[in-house]
Design an enzyme around this catalytic site. Structure first.
Site, PDB file in Angstrom:
ATOM      1  N   GLY A  37       0.838  -1.207   0.000  1.00 53.63           N
ATOM      2  CA  GLY A  37       0.000   0.000   0.000  1.00 53.63           C
ATOM      3  C   GLY A  37       0.867   1.249   0.000  1.00 53.63           C
ATOM      4  O   GLY A  37       2.087   1.184   0.201  1.00 53.63           O
ATOM      5  N   SER A  39       2.581   4.847   1.004  1.00 48.65           N
ATOM      6  CA  SER A  39       3.168   5.388   2.224  1.00 48.65           C
ATOM      7  C   SER A  39       2.048   6.039   3.045  1.00 48.65           C
ATOM      8  O   SER A  39       1.213   6.771   2.495  1.00 48.65           O
ATOM      9  CB  SER A  39       4.225   6.444   1.847  1.00 48.65           C
ATOM     10  OG  SER A  39       4.729   7.050   3.002  1.00 48.65           O
ATOM     11  N   SER A  41      -0.430   4.433   4.416  1.00 52.87           N
ATOM     12  CA  SER A  41      -1.696   3.677   4.350  1.00 52.87           C
ATOM     13  C   SER A  41      -1.923   2.843   5.608  1.00 52.87           C
ATOM     14  O   SER A  41      -3.036   2.363   5.842  1.00 52.87           O
ATOM     15  CB  SER A  41      -1.728   2.790   3.099  1.00 52.87           C
ATOM     16  OG  SER A  41      -0.655   1.867   3.115  1.00 52.87           O
ATOM     17  N   GLY A  42      -0.864   2.633   6.391  1.00 56.61           N
ATOM     18  CA  GLY A  42      -1.019   1.884   7.646  1.00 56.61           C
ATOM     19  C   GLY A  42      -0.323   0.529   7.656  1.00 56.61           C
ATOM     20  O   GLY A  42      -0.623  -0.316   8.502  1.00 56.61           O
ATOM     21  N   ASP A  67      10.833   0.095   5.714  1.00 54.28           N
ATOM     22  CA  ASP A  67      11.588   1.214   6.297  1.00 54.28           C
ATOM     23  C   ASP A  67      12.740   0.702   7.159  1.00 54.28           C
ATOM     24  O   ASP A  67      13.876   1.195   7.064  1.00 54.28           O
ATOM     25  CB  ASP A  67      10.637   2.029   7.196  1.00 54.28           C
ATOM     26  CG  ASP A  67      10.418   3.436   6.671  1.00 54.28           C
ATOM     27  OD1 ASP A  67      11.180   3.868   5.791  1.00 54.28           O
ATOM     28  OD2 ASP A  67       9.483   4.103   7.147  1.00 54.28           O
ATOM     29  N   ARG A  84      13.987  -0.539  -6.159  1.00 54.81           N
ATOM     30  CA  ARG A  84      12.781  -1.060  -5.494  1.00 54.81           C
ATOM     31  C   ARG A  84      12.632  -2.549  -5.832  1.00 54.81           C
ATOM     32  O   ARG A  84      12.281  -3.360  -4.969  1.00 54.81           O
ATOM     33  CB  ARG A  84      11.541  -0.291  -5.947  1.00 54.81           C
ATOM     34  CG  ARG A  84      11.529   1.186  -5.520  1.00 54.81           C
ATOM     35  CD  ARG A  84      10.162   1.775  -5.823  1.00 54.81           C
ATOM     36  NE  ARG A  84      10.129   3.223  -5.877  1.00 54.81           N
ATOM     37  CZ  ARG A  84       9.451   4.002  -5.024  1.00 54.81           C
ATOM     38  NH1 ARG A  84       8.785   3.469  -4.036  1.00 54.81           N
ATOM     39  NH2 ARG A  84       9.446   5.309  -5.170  1.00 54.81           N
ATOM     40  N   ILE A 110       5.932  -0.833   0.590  1.00 56.13           N
ATOM     41  CA  ILE A 110       5.063  -0.217  -0.422  1.00 56.13           C
ATOM     42  C   ILE A 110       4.916  -1.189  -1.595  1.00 56.13           C
ATOM     43  O   ILE A 110       3.842  -1.417  -2.093  1.00 56.13           O
ATOM     44  CB  ILE A 110       5.646   1.122  -0.926  1.00 56.13           C
ATOM     45  CG1 ILE A 110       5.737   2.137   0.219  1.00 56.13           C
ATOM     46  CG2 ILE A 110       4.752   1.689  -2.038  1.00 56.13           C
ATOM     47  CD1 ILE A 110       6.313   3.491  -0.201  1.00 56.13           C
ATOM     48  N   SER A 111       6.050  -1.761  -2.011  1.00 56.21           N
ATOM     49  CA  SER A 111       6.079  -2.707  -3.155  1.00 56.21           C
ATOM     50  C   SER A 111       5.103  -2.249  -4.248  1.00 56.21           C
ATOM     51  O   SER A 111       4.098  -2.915  -4.502  1.00 56.21           O
ATOM     52  CB  SER A 111       5.803  -4.138  -2.700  1.00 56.21           C
ATOM     53  OG  SER A 111       4.784  -4.239  -1.740  1.00 56.21           O
TER      54      SER A 111
HETATM   55  N1  LIG Z   1      10.597   8.170  -3.125  1.00 55.59           N
HETATM   56  C1  LIG Z   1       9.989   7.479  -2.156  1.00 55.59           C
HETATM   57  N2  LIG Z   1       8.861   6.778  -2.421  1.00 55.59           N
HETATM   58  C2  LIG Z   1       8.265   6.088  -1.441  1.00 55.59           C
HETATM   59  N3  LIG Z   1       8.713   6.016  -0.156  1.00 55.59           N
HETATM   60  C3  LIG Z   1       9.840   6.699   0.149  1.00 55.59           C
HETATM   61  C4  LIG Z   1      10.509   7.462  -0.827  1.00 55.59           C
HETATM   62  N4  LIG Z   1      11.598   8.047  -0.230  1.00 55.59           N
HETATM   63  C5  LIG Z   1      11.594   7.658   1.046  1.00 55.59           C
HETATM   64  N5  LIG Z   1      10.554   6.852   1.290  1.00 55.59           N
HETATM   65  C6  LIG Z   1      10.330   6.187   2.585  1.00 55.59           C
HETATM   66  O1  LIG Z   1      10.669   4.829   2.373  1.00 55.59           O
HETATM   67  C7  LIG Z   1       9.642   3.970   2.833  1.00 55.59           C
HETATM   68  C8  LIG Z   1       9.290   2.907   1.793  1.00 55.59           C
HETATM   69  O2  LIG Z   1      10.233   1.903   1.754  1.00 55.59           O
HETATM   70  P1  LIG Z   1       9.861   0.535   1.042  1.00 55.59           P
HETATM   71  O3  LIG Z   1      11.075  -0.308   1.139  1.00 55.59           O
HETATM   72  O4  LIG Z   1       8.599   0.000   1.616  1.00 55.59           O
HETATM   73  O5  LIG Z   1       9.604   0.994  -0.470  1.00 55.59           O
HETATM   74  S1  LIG Z   1       9.522   0.088  -1.787  1.00 55.59           S
HETATM   75  O6  LIG Z   1       8.708  -1.095  -1.458  1.00 55.59           O
HETATM   76  O7  LIG Z   1      10.871  -0.275  -2.184  1.00 55.59           O
HETATM   77  O8  LIG Z   1       8.882   0.946  -2.808  1.00 55.59           O
HETATM   78  C9  LIG Z   1       8.430   4.810   3.083  1.00 55.59           C
HETATM   79  O9  LIG Z   1       7.905   4.328   4.305  1.00 55.59           O
HETATM   80  P2  LIG Z   1       6.340   4.126   4.554  1.00 55.59           P
HETATM   81  O10 LIG Z   1       5.801   5.517   4.724  1.00 55.59           O
HETATM   82  O11 LIG Z   1       6.303   3.334   5.824  1.00 55.59           O
HETATM   83  O12 LIG Z   1       5.716   3.390   3.420  1.00 55.59           O
HETATM   84  C10 LIG Z   1       8.937   6.236   3.159  1.00 55.59           C
HETATM   85  O13 LIG Z   1       9.096   6.594   4.517  1.00 55.59           O
HETATM   86  N1  LIG Z   2      -6.299   2.009  10.992  1.00 55.83           N
HETATM   87  C1  LIG Z   2      -5.820   3.211  11.286  1.00 55.83           C
HETATM   88  N2  LIG Z   2      -6.632   4.150  11.837  1.00 55.83           N
HETATM   89  C2  LIG Z   2      -6.140   5.371  12.130  1.00 55.83           C
HETATM   90  N3  LIG Z   2      -4.863   5.767  11.966  1.00 55.83           N
HETATM   91  C3  LIG Z   2      -4.022   4.867  11.428  1.00 55.83           C
HETATM   92  C4  LIG Z   2      -4.436   3.549  11.062  1.00 55.83           C
HETATM   93  N4  LIG Z   2      -3.392   2.895  10.565  1.00 55.83           N
HETATM   94  C5  LIG Z   2      -2.356   3.745  10.600  1.00 55.83           C
HETATM   95  N5  LIG Z   2      -2.723   4.922  11.128  1.00 55.83           N
HETATM   96  C6  LIG Z   2      -1.861   6.104  11.304  1.00 55.83           C
HETATM   97  O1  LIG Z   2      -1.455   6.508  10.014  1.00 55.83           O
HETATM   98  C7  LIG Z   2      -0.083   6.867  10.003  1.00 55.83           C
HETATM   99  C8  LIG Z   2       0.658   6.008   8.980  1.00 55.83           C
HETATM  100  O2  LIG Z   2       0.659   4.673   9.422  1.00 55.83           O
HETATM  101  P1  LIG Z   2       1.880   3.722   9.125  1.00 55.83           P
HETATM  102  O3  LIG Z   2       1.556   2.408   9.735  1.00 55.83           O
HETATM  103  O4  LIG Z   2       3.166   4.359   9.523  1.00 55.83           O
HETATM  104  O5  LIG Z   2       1.786   3.616   7.527  1.00 55.83           O
HETATM  105  P2  LIG Z   2       2.829   3.063   6.473  1.00 55.83           P
HETATM  106  O6  LIG Z   2       3.673   2.038   7.167  1.00 55.83           O
HETATM  107  O7  LIG Z   2       1.973   2.461   5.394  1.00 55.83           O
HETATM  108  O8  LIG Z   2       3.598   4.243   5.993  1.00 55.83           O
HETATM  109  C9  LIG Z   2       0.409   6.683  11.435  1.00 55.83           C
HETATM  110  O9  LIG Z   2       0.389   7.942  12.060  1.00 55.83           O
HETATM  111  C10 LIG Z   2      -0.580   5.739  12.044  1.00 55.83           C
HETATM  112  O10 LIG Z   2      -0.717   5.931  13.428  1.00 55.83           O
END
Ligand SMILES: Nc1ncnc2c1ncn2[C@@H]1O[C@H](COP(=O)(O)OS(=O)(=O)O)[C@@H](OP(=O)(O)O)[C@H]1O
Ligand SMILES: Nc1ncnc2c1ncn2[C@@H]1O[C@H](COP(=O)(O)OP(=O)(O)O)[C@@H](O)[C@H]1O
Length: 209
Positions: A37, A39, A41-42, A67, A84, A110-111
């Protein structure tokens, strides 16, 4: 001599204690729960909540968070498509090992590219559970806990998923977590995890074969 490419003169060594033995010991079935999902999305929230619910039922799981892995195993990778792809390939291989150890391996990345996720599925086709956190971009961007969407909108991060880099949603997945029709809200972390636990339970993953 190069260490890269297809290995030659390499042979598989079988050990006497196998996956089935380990699964019996743990009374569960090893599998990969792959959470994908946008970034924000939870994914990490769901991964932790799922880990907690499984733990409280006496089931052994381990979270591979995108991360976190980028601090170590994948610290040499960026966010270009080929980086990626390599990120996801490595995590897929590690997840397969954890599943072979008998664990419920929860991978949360994110994949964004379907082809990379499908390649991971192909590593363990019978025991790959793809969980799509189908949250709208506006919700994820509104949350923006790390301020990354803001930076991406300002052009300070290039190639940010959902802004100027694609996210390809699964065409079919085992579990889809969505905004609830009844109130327009996201399910709570416990409800999201509960949805996955129900799937695992229904499919028999929470007991040995
Ligand atoms: N350009 C760009 N695009 C998306 N995300 C970015 C980018 N730069 C840094 N970040 C941070 O890296 C986290 C995603 O890492 P992933 O290993 O899950 O990414 S991927 O699956 O290789 O696309 C992602 O964490 P999440 O918010 O938890 O998804 C971001 O914090
Ligand atoms: N089901 C949910 N309801 C409300 N807030 C949520 C929920 N899931 C995640 N959050 C909040 O949304 C933000 C992003 O969640 P996170 O788990 O870090 O997402 P991701 O790993 O996809 O980047 C955080 O602040 C988290 O507390």
């Amino acid at each position: 001599m190069s260490a890269m490419g297809n290995p030659t003169n390499i042979f598989w060594h079988e050990c006497p204690v196998g996956k089935v033995d380990r699964q019996k010991l743990l009374n569960q079935q090893g599998c990969i729960v792959w959470i994908t999902g946008l970034s924000g999305s939870g994914k990490s929230t769901l991964a932790c909540s799922l880990g907690r619910q499984l733990h409280s039922r006496g089931k052994l799981s381990y979270v591979l968070d995108g991360d976190n892995l980028r601090h170590g195993l994948n610290k040499n990778l960026g966010f270009a498509p080929e980086d990626r792809a390599e990120n996801i390939r490595r995590v897929g291989e590690v997840a397969k090992l954890f599943a072979d150890a008998g664990l419920i391996c929860i991978a949360s990345l994110i994949s964004p590219y379907r082809k990379d996720r499908d390649a991971c599925r192909a590593l363990l086709p019978e025991n790959f559970i793809e969980v799509f956190l189908n949250m709208p971009l506006e919700l994820c961007e509104g949350r923006d806990p790390k301020g990354l969407y803001k930076l991406a909108r300002a052009g300070k991060i290039k190639g940010f998923t959902g802004i100027d880099d694609p996210y390809e949603p699964p065409l079919k997945c085992e579990v889809c977590i969505e905004i609830q029709e009844k109130d327009g809200n996201c399910p709570t972390p416990n409800e999201m995890a509960g949805q996955v636990v129900t799937y695992l339970e229904d499919k028999g993953y929470l007991e040995a074969q």
